[in-house]
Design an enzyme around this catalytic site. Structure first.
Site, PDB file in Angstrom:
ATOM      1  N   ASN A 115      42.665  45.649  40.443  1.00  0.00           N
ATOM      2  CA  ASN A 115      42.464  46.711  39.398  1.00  0.00           C
ATOM      3  C   ASN A 115      41.927  47.664  39.471  1.00  0.00           C
ATOM      4  O   ASN A 115      40.877  47.548  40.336  1.00  0.00           O
ATOM      5  CB  ASN A 115      41.106  46.019  38.163  1.00  0.00           C
ATOM      6  CG  ASN A 115      40.483  46.475  37.360  1.00  0.00           C
ATOM      7  OD1 ASN A 115      40.781  47.552  36.991  1.00  0.00           O
ATOM      8  ND2 ASN A 115      39.257  45.522  37.248  1.00  0.00           N
TER       9      ASN A 115
ATOM     10  N   LYS B 287      40.492  50.452  38.216  1.00  0.00           N
ATOM     11  CA  LYS B 287      39.586  50.451  37.062  1.00  0.00           C
ATOM     12  C   LYS B 287      39.974  52.121  37.081  1.00  0.00           C
ATOM     13  O   LYS B 287      41.563  52.512  36.641  1.00  0.00           O
ATOM     14  CB  LYS B 287      38.400  50.620  37.823  1.00  0.00           C
ATOM     15  CG  LYS B 287      38.072  49.073  38.483  1.00  0.00           C
ATOM     16  CD  LYS B 287      36.682  48.775  38.421  1.00  0.00           C
ATOM     17  CE  LYS B 287      36.930  47.735  39.511  1.00  0.00           C
ATOM     18  NZ  LYS B 287      35.604  46.483  39.037  1.00  0.00           N
TER      19      LYS B 287
ATOM     20  N   HIS C  90      36.857  42.982  30.568  1.00  0.00           N
ATOM     21  CA  HIS C  90      36.440  42.712  31.757  1.00  0.00           C
ATOM     22  C   HIS C  90      34.725  42.819  31.477  1.00  0.00           C
ATOM     23  O   HIS C  90      34.530  43.420  30.412  1.00  0.00           O
ATOM     24  CB  HIS C  90      36.964  43.604  32.697  1.00  0.00           C
ATOM     25  CG  HIS C  90      36.823  43.909  33.995  1.00  0.00           C
ATOM     26  ND1 HIS C  90      35.315  44.507  34.302  1.00  0.00           N
ATOM     27  CD2 HIS C  90      37.369  43.628  34.789  1.00  0.00           C
ATOM     28  CE1 HIS C  90      35.299  44.978  35.964  1.00  0.00           C
ATOM     29  NE2 HIS C  90      36.241  44.459  35.920  1.00  0.00           N
TER      30      HIS C  90
ATOM     31  N   GLU D 177      32.698  45.350  32.928  1.00  0.00           N
ATOM     32  CA  GLU D 177      32.901  46.759  32.724  1.00  0.00           C
ATOM     33  C   GLU D 177      32.367  46.712  30.942  1.00  0.00           C
ATOM     34  O   GLU D 177      32.009  47.562  30.541  1.00  0.00           O
ATOM     35  CB  GLU D 177      32.856  47.561  33.748  1.00  0.00           C
ATOM     36  CG  GLU D 177      32.736  47.321  35.133  1.00  0.00           C
ATOM     37  CD  GLU D 177      33.510  47.584  36.149  1.00  0.00           C
ATOM     38  OE1 GLU D 177      34.806  47.955  35.894  1.00  0.00           O
ATOM     39  OE2 GLU D 177      33.508  46.532  37.076  1.00  0.00           O
TER      40      GLU D 177
ATOM     41  N   GLU E 299      34.103  36.271  37.315  1.00  0.00           N
ATOM     42  CA  GLU E 299      34.256  37.676  38.043  1.00  0.00           C
ATOM     43  C   GLU E 299      32.452  37.514  37.733  1.00  0.00           C
ATOM     44  O   GLU E 299      31.912  38.358  36.341  1.00  0.00           O
ATOM     45  CB  GLU E 299      34.766  38.612  37.068  1.00  0.00           C
ATOM     46  CG  GLU E 299      36.362  38.726  37.212  1.00  0.00           C
ATOM     47  CD  GLU E 299      36.325  40.453  37.471  1.00  0.00           C
ATOM     48  OE1 GLU E 299      36.957  40.302  38.694  1.00  0.00           O
ATOM     49  OE2 GLU E 299      36.408  41.364  36.923  1.00  0.00           O
TER      50      GLU E 299
ATOM     51  N   GLY F 146      31.626  45.584  42.723  1.00  0.00           N
ATOM     52  CA  GLY F 146      31.166  46.662  43.263  1.00  0.00           C
ATOM     53  C   GLY F 146      30.199  46.225  43.919  1.00  0.00           C
ATOM     54  O   GLY F 146      29.592  47.277  44.441  1.00  0.00           O
TER      55      GLY F 146
ATOM     56  N   SER G 207      33.647  41.483  44.837  1.00  0.00           N
ATOM     57  CA  SER G 207      34.132  41.932  46.363  1.00  0.00           C
ATOM     58  C   SER G 207      34.867  40.967  47.090  1.00  0.00           C
ATOM     59  O   SER G 207      34.440  41.104  48.122  1.00  0.00           O
ATOM     60  CB  SER G 207      32.230  41.925  47.113  1.00  0.00           C
ATOM     61  OG  SER G 207      31.730  42.515  46.275  1.00  0.00           O
TER      62      SER G 207
END
Ligand code: PGA
Length: 260
Positions: free
Chosen positions: A13, A15, A100, A102, A172, A178, A218
């Site tokens: 991904n 991003k 996701h 985010e 996730e 991250g 991660s």
């Protein structure tokens, strides 16, 4: 359970990273680096929208698949700034990430939205990668399972067993994205097994054993092999470590240890 039935699935991904030129270069490195990869691993890269077409050109003739990072559920119309599943399909995508964390946090996406997006993608034969995951506060308060169950029920609402066989799930944990903090293989496995049990309740054992559940947060060459060794972890959805060919290629070759 028979994990053999679920082909390992490593997805990058990207991003909101990479110029078109950078995206083409990275895609070419990944294409060249996977030419000899056996076909027992499925490989996907998800560049930003603007690079989908240029990257699709680069990937021609390779087994590396292309995916988008988001979509809207309508086919077309006055939805400024959005991309529809048929448009994504036309650009050569086999997959699209939906829900996701985010997007759930920065763009306020709800489970209902995620389920509409998944439905619209399935209607044009693009497979949704449906993401779920708890924030640190929920984990610390012992609410992980409740959160995951709620997100799964909401995000998969209305999907039939036949639909579900085209869906990939991604666990996730938000606290691991991250941050450099990975869930331990055991922590991740515990949630993956819980998710598979929910699938058994919703769709029965046969379907549940065929749905792939990726882990994301991660994932790196150093930890991919241990994560992939867990019985209910069928793949990885990778952010940071997918942005360089060397590390992504090591992730793809997780069977041989992930690291040189
Ligand atoms: P990360 O991102 O690998 O950089 O933690 C994973 C993701 O958000 O999909």
């Amino acid at each position: 359970m028979n994990p053999e039935a679920r082909k390992p699935f490593i997805a990058g991904n990207w991003k909101m990273n990479m110029t078109v030129a950078e995206a083409r270069k990275l895609a070419l490195e990944i294409k060249n680096g996977t030419l000899n990869e056996s076909d027992d691993v499925e490989i996907l890269i998800c560049p930003p929208f603007g690079s989908l077409y240029p990257v699709s050109e680069v990937l021609k003739g390779s087994a590396v698949k292309l995916g988008a990072q988001n979509c809207y559920w309508e086919e077309n119309g006055a939805f400024t700034g959005e991309m529809s599943p048929p448009m994504i399909k036309e650009l050569g995508c086999d997959y699209t990430i939906v829900g996701h964390s985010e997007r759930r946090s920065y763009f306020r996406e709800t489970d209902e939205w995620v389920s509409r997006k998944a439905r619209a993608l399935l209607d044009v034969r693009v497979s949704p990668i449906v993401c779920v995951g708890e924030v640190l506060q929920d984990r610390e308060a012992g609410r992980t399972n409740d959160i995951i169950r709620g997100q799964m029920l909401g995000s998969l609402d209305g999907l039939s067993s036949e639909d579900m066989l085209q869906v990939v799930l991604a666990y996730e944990p938000v606290w691991a994205i991250g941050t450099g903090k990975t869930a331990s293989p055991e922590q991740a496995q515990e949630v993956h097994a819980f998710m598979r049990n929910i699938l058994i309740d919703l769709y029965g054992l046969d379907v549940a054993l065929r749905v792939r559940i990726q882990y994301g947060g991660s994932v790196k060459p150093e930890n991919v092999t241990a994560l992939m060794g867990q019985p209910d972890i069928d793949g990885a959805l990778v952010g940071g470590a997918s942005l360089e060919a060397a590390s992504f290629l090591k992730l793809v070759s997780f069977k041989t240890g992930g690291i040189d």
